[in-house]
Motif scaffolding. Structure first.
Motif, PDB file in Angstrom:
ATOM      1  N   TYR A  22     -16.317  -7.846   5.811  1.00  0.00           N
ATOM      2  CA  TYR A  22     -16.535  -7.479   4.414  1.00  0.00           C
ATOM      3  C   TYR A  22     -16.717  -8.705   3.529  1.00  0.00           C
ATOM      4  O   TYR A  22     -17.388  -8.626   2.496  1.00  0.00           O
ATOM      5  CB  TYR A  22     -15.387  -6.594   3.918  1.00  0.00           C
ATOM      6  CG  TYR A  22     -15.583  -5.144   4.311  1.00  0.00           C
ATOM      7  CD1 TYR A  22     -16.184  -4.250   3.438  1.00  0.00           C
ATOM      8  CD2 TYR A  22     -15.213  -4.688   5.572  1.00  0.00           C
ATOM      9  CE1 TYR A  22     -16.394  -2.921   3.809  1.00  0.00           C
ATOM     10  CE2 TYR A  22     -15.422  -3.375   5.945  1.00  0.00           C
ATOM     11  CZ  TYR A  22     -16.013  -2.497   5.065  1.00  0.00           C
ATOM     12  OH  TYR A  22     -16.237  -1.181   5.431  1.00  0.00           O
ATOM     13  N   TYR A  49     -20.318  -9.268   3.932  1.00  0.00           N
ATOM     14  CA  TYR A  49     -21.041  -8.330   3.073  1.00  0.00           C
ATOM     15  C   TYR A  49     -21.038  -8.816   1.620  1.00  0.00           C
ATOM     16  O   TYR A  49     -22.050  -8.728   0.911  1.00  0.00           O
ATOM     17  CB  TYR A  49     -20.405  -6.944   3.135  1.00  0.00           C
ATOM     18  CG  TYR A  49     -20.587  -6.208   4.450  1.00  0.00           C
ATOM     19  CD1 TYR A  49     -21.566  -6.577   5.363  1.00  0.00           C
ATOM     20  CD2 TYR A  49     -19.770  -5.111   4.770  1.00  0.00           C
ATOM     21  CE1 TYR A  49     -21.736  -5.906   6.559  1.00  0.00           C
ATOM     22  CE2 TYR A  49     -19.931  -4.427   5.962  1.00  0.00           C
ATOM     23  CZ  TYR A  49     -20.905  -4.823   6.857  1.00  0.00           C
ATOM     24  OH  TYR A  49     -21.064  -4.134   8.037  1.00  0.00           O
ATOM     25  N   ALA A  50     -19.879  -9.313   1.176  1.00  0.00           N
ATOM     26  CA  ALA A  50     -19.764  -9.806  -0.198  1.00  0.00           C
ATOM     27  C   ALA A  50     -20.699 -10.987  -0.435  1.00  0.00           C
ATOM     28  O   ALA A  50     -21.345 -11.085  -1.489  1.00  0.00           O
ATOM     29  CB  ALA A  50     -18.322 -10.203  -0.489  1.00  0.00           C
ATOM     30  N   MET A 102     -24.206  -9.746  -0.927  1.00  0.00           N
ATOM     31  CA  MET A 102     -24.409  -9.174  -2.259  1.00  0.00           C
ATOM     32  C   MET A 102     -24.507 -10.250  -3.329  1.00  0.00           C
ATOM     33  O   MET A 102     -25.306 -10.139  -4.267  1.00  0.00           O
ATOM     34  CB  MET A 102     -23.279  -8.199  -2.593  1.00  0.00           C
ATOM     35  CG  MET A 102     -23.439  -6.842  -1.931  1.00  0.00           C
ATOM     36  SD  MET A 102     -22.307  -5.597  -2.575  1.00  0.00           S
ATOM     37  CE  MET A 102     -20.770  -6.196  -1.879  1.00  0.00           C
ATOM     38  N   GLU A 118     -27.959 -11.619  -3.038  1.00  0.00           N
ATOM     39  CA  GLU A 118     -28.917 -10.674  -3.627  1.00  0.00           C
ATOM     40  C   GLU A 118     -28.880 -10.751  -5.145  1.00  0.00           C
ATOM     41  O   GLU A 118     -29.925 -10.770  -5.802  1.00  0.00           O
ATOM     42  CB  GLU A 118     -28.595  -9.251  -3.156  1.00  0.00           C
ATOM     43  CG  GLU A 118     -28.866  -9.002  -1.682  1.00  0.00           C
ATOM     44  CD  GLU A 118     -28.354  -7.645  -1.215  1.00  0.00           C
ATOM     45  OE1 GLU A 118     -28.805  -7.181  -0.154  1.00  0.00           O
ATOM     46  OE2 GLU A 118     -27.490  -7.062  -1.909  1.00  0.00           O
ATOM     47  N   LEU A 157     -23.208  -5.390  -8.657  1.00  0.00           N
ATOM     48  CA  LEU A 157     -22.966  -6.066  -7.384  1.00  0.00           C
ATOM     49  C   LEU A 157     -21.833  -7.099  -7.417  1.00  0.00           C
ATOM     50  O   LEU A 157     -21.050  -7.172  -6.463  1.00  0.00           O
ATOM     51  CB  LEU A 157     -24.266  -6.717  -6.886  1.00  0.00           C
ATOM     52  CG  LEU A 157     -25.406  -5.756  -6.540  1.00  0.00           C
ATOM     53  CD1 LEU A 157     -26.510  -6.505  -5.808  1.00  0.00           C
ATOM     54  CD2 LEU A 157     -24.919  -4.578  -5.704  1.00  0.00           C
ATOM     55  N   LYS A 213     -18.567  -5.220  -7.064  1.00  0.00           N
ATOM     56  CA  LYS A 213     -18.404  -4.697  -5.709  1.00  0.00           C
ATOM     57  C   LYS A 213     -18.091  -5.819  -4.721  1.00  0.00           C
ATOM     58  O   LYS A 213     -17.256  -5.670  -3.825  1.00  0.00           O
ATOM     59  CB  LYS A 213     -19.673  -3.957  -5.284  1.00  0.00           C
ATOM     60  CG  LYS A 213     -19.494  -3.078  -4.051  1.00  0.00           C
ATOM     61  CD  LYS A 213     -20.693  -2.178  -3.861  1.00  0.00           C
ATOM     62  CE  LYS A 213     -20.518  -1.293  -2.641  1.00  0.00           C
ATOM     63  NZ  LYS A 213     -19.366  -0.370  -2.769  1.00  0.00           N
ATOM     64  N   ALA A 214     -18.743  -6.958  -4.882  1.00  0.00           N
ATOM     65  CA  ALA A 214     -18.469  -8.107  -4.018  1.00  0.00           C
ATOM     66  C   ALA A 214     -17.029  -8.596  -4.199  1.00  0.00           C
ATOM     67  O   ALA A 214     -16.371  -8.993  -3.230  1.00  0.00           O
ATOM     68  CB  ALA A 214     -19.456  -9.234  -4.319  1.00  0.00           C
ATOM     69  N   ASP A 272     -21.214   0.816   5.160  1.00  0.00           N
ATOM     70  CA  ASP A 272     -21.045  -0.114   4.042  1.00  0.00           C
ATOM     71  C   ASP A 272     -22.038  -1.276   4.141  1.00  0.00           C
ATOM     72  O   ASP A 272     -22.605  -1.712   3.131  1.00  0.00           O
ATOM     73  CB  ASP A 272     -19.612  -0.657   4.028  1.00  0.00           C
ATOM     74  CG  ASP A 272     -18.609   0.366   3.514  1.00  0.00           C
ATOM     75  OD1 ASP A 272     -19.034   1.315   2.838  1.00  0.00           O
ATOM     76  OD2 ASP A 272     -17.401   0.217   3.800  1.00  0.00           O
ATOM     77  N   VAL A 288     -25.187  -2.252   1.558  1.00  0.00           N
ATOM     78  CA  VAL A 288     -25.438  -3.595   1.027  1.00  0.00           C
ATOM     79  C   VAL A 288     -26.895  -3.985   1.265  1.00  0.00           C
ATOM     80  O   VAL A 288     -27.550  -4.574   0.402  1.00  0.00           O
ATOM     81  CB  VAL A 288     -24.479  -4.614   1.685  1.00  0.00           C
ATOM     82  CG1 VAL A 288     -24.869  -6.043   1.312  1.00  0.00           C
ATOM     83  CG2 VAL A 288     -23.037  -4.338   1.268  1.00  0.00           C
ATOM     84  N   TYR A 296     -29.453  -2.677  -1.295  1.00  0.00           N
ATOM     85  CA  TYR A 296     -29.571  -3.365  -2.583  1.00  0.00           C
ATOM     86  C   TYR A 296     -30.641  -4.449  -2.549  1.00  0.00           C
ATOM     87  O   TYR A 296     -31.032  -4.966  -3.593  1.00  0.00           O
ATOM     88  CB  TYR A 296     -28.224  -3.982  -2.982  1.00  0.00           C
ATOM     89  CG  TYR A 296     -27.092  -2.981  -3.050  1.00  0.00           C
ATOM     90  CD1 TYR A 296     -27.304  -1.691  -3.540  1.00  0.00           C
ATOM     91  CD2 TYR A 296     -25.813  -3.316  -2.609  1.00  0.00           C
ATOM     92  CE1 TYR A 296     -26.273  -0.766  -3.592  1.00  0.00           C
ATOM     93  CE2 TYR A 296     -24.775  -2.391  -2.668  1.00  0.00           C
ATOM     94  CZ  TYR A 296     -25.009  -1.115  -3.151  1.00  0.00           C
ATOM     95  OH  TYR A 296     -23.990  -0.205  -3.197  1.00  0.00           O
TER      96      TYR A 296
END
Length: 340
Positions: free
Chosen positions: A21, A24-25, A28, A31, A76, A79-80, A270, A274, A277
């Motif tokens: 995760y 993933y952060a 993001m 992005e 984002l 969420k990150a 999840d 991501v 986005y």
């Protein structure tokens, strides 16, 4: 019994695989860092240079598409932050609901305007004589407002109960009202992706077939137009279809109560959300900067030095009389391609 229910992985929002995760952060954040300046710069041109409200139908829809992407990007970093702290969403109920509302509203708007733009191009290329539909599309400000208005009630179910952590659908303890709410939410999630996808595929196939049959016009521009409409469908498929399939698999595992498989499906879902986005980064490139006129305006405004060499090269050759005649003759045949 209550303790067991609370400990169930689908009844909490803890990120079990923290390194994943955190990755993933970081995606993001990347992005957000790349897409926000690009979208804001395009938004500036639409407002202050093109004055989109006075421009053609396509520009109004493109402005709304970029606006939806900007509003989505704002969510984002929040969420990150939660991912970095080991949570799949905010632990505060109000923040969680606000985030879900913003994410689903603006993601739905992005998909809706993407679809409308494709339909507009379809009628311009395949059915240029459909005057009734053309008149309807001229009222693009009204259509844009209507799209935003219709998305509001469709987004409300995401605020009634937590959706992002997949807690409720398929659980035996749910009441009838909760089941109806969860079912409606899932229907909205799938239809807002699958229906536009089939519309986009149909429009793309018809446009490509129509362009390939053209015998008049610059072959380079025709190839560019075919590449553009095809790339739009591929981008949509790459960004949105994987997370849709992952959610289908997740629901199946949850209904069958396959706990270990569900844990893996949750992490995969999840990650693919991501990935979806990424659409915010690709949209300005595919829809706006792919246009020769808009690209020239963009470079003139932000990077004028890049155009200096091209301008010198363009001024050096002189067009002969025959070239001028050919250029005038082909202007009408190019107009349809340029609209793409």
């Amino acid at each position: 019994m209550q303790i067991m229910e609370d400990d169930h992985p689908s009844n909490n929002c803890t990120a079990e695989n923290l390194p994943l995760y955190k990755f993933y952060a970081s995606v993001m954040i990347m992005e957000f860092t790349l897409a926000l300046p690009l979208n804001l710069s395009v938004l500036y041109l639409f407002i202050f240079k093109l004055k989109f409200w006075k421009s053609n139908t396509n520009n109004i829809f493109l402005f709304n598409l970029v606006l939806a992407d900007v509003l989505l990007l704002i969510c984002l970093p929040v969420k990150a932050y939660h991912f970095l702290n080991g949570n799949r969403r905010s632990t505060e109920g109000g923040t969680c609901k606000a985030m879900l509302f913003m994410l689903f509203l603006n993601r739905g708007a992005s998909i809706a305007f993407l679809t409308v733009i494709s339909v507009d191009r379809y009628f311009n290329v395949v059915h240029p004589g459909k005057k009734n539909f053309a008149k309807a599309l001229k009222k693009s400000p009204h259509i844009s407002f209507l799209i935003w208005l219709l998305l509001l009630p469709l987004t409300i179910p995401t605020m009634l109960k937590s959706f992002e952590c997949c807690n409720s659908y398929g659980r035996e303890e749910d009441t009838l009202v909760e089941d109806v709410t969860d079912t409606l939410r899932e229907v909205v999630f799938f239809t807002q992706i699958l229906i536009p996808f089939f519309v986009l595929v149909y429009c793309t196939v018809r446009i490509v077939n129509r362009l390939k049959k053209k015998t008049v016009g610059d072959s380079t521009k025709l190839r560019r137009a075919v590449f553009l409409v095809t790339s739009v469908m591929l981008v949509f498929s790459f960004c949105f279809l994987p997370c849709t399939i992952a959610r289908m698999v997740l629901l199946i595992f949850r209904i069958k109560d396959l706990q270990n498989a569900e844990n893996i499906a949750v992490q995969l879902y999840d990650g693919l959300m991501v990935l979806s986005y990424m659409d915010c980064l690709v949209d300005p490139i595919v829809y706006c900067l792919s246009s020769t006129k808009f690209k020239s305006l963009y470079l003139t405004t932000y990077c004028p030095s890049l155009l200096s060499k091209d301008a010198e090269t363009a001024e050096s050759p002189n067009l002969t009389g025959n070239n001028l005649n050919r250029k005038c003759k082909n202007n009408h045949s190019h107009s349809r391609v340029q609209q793409i």
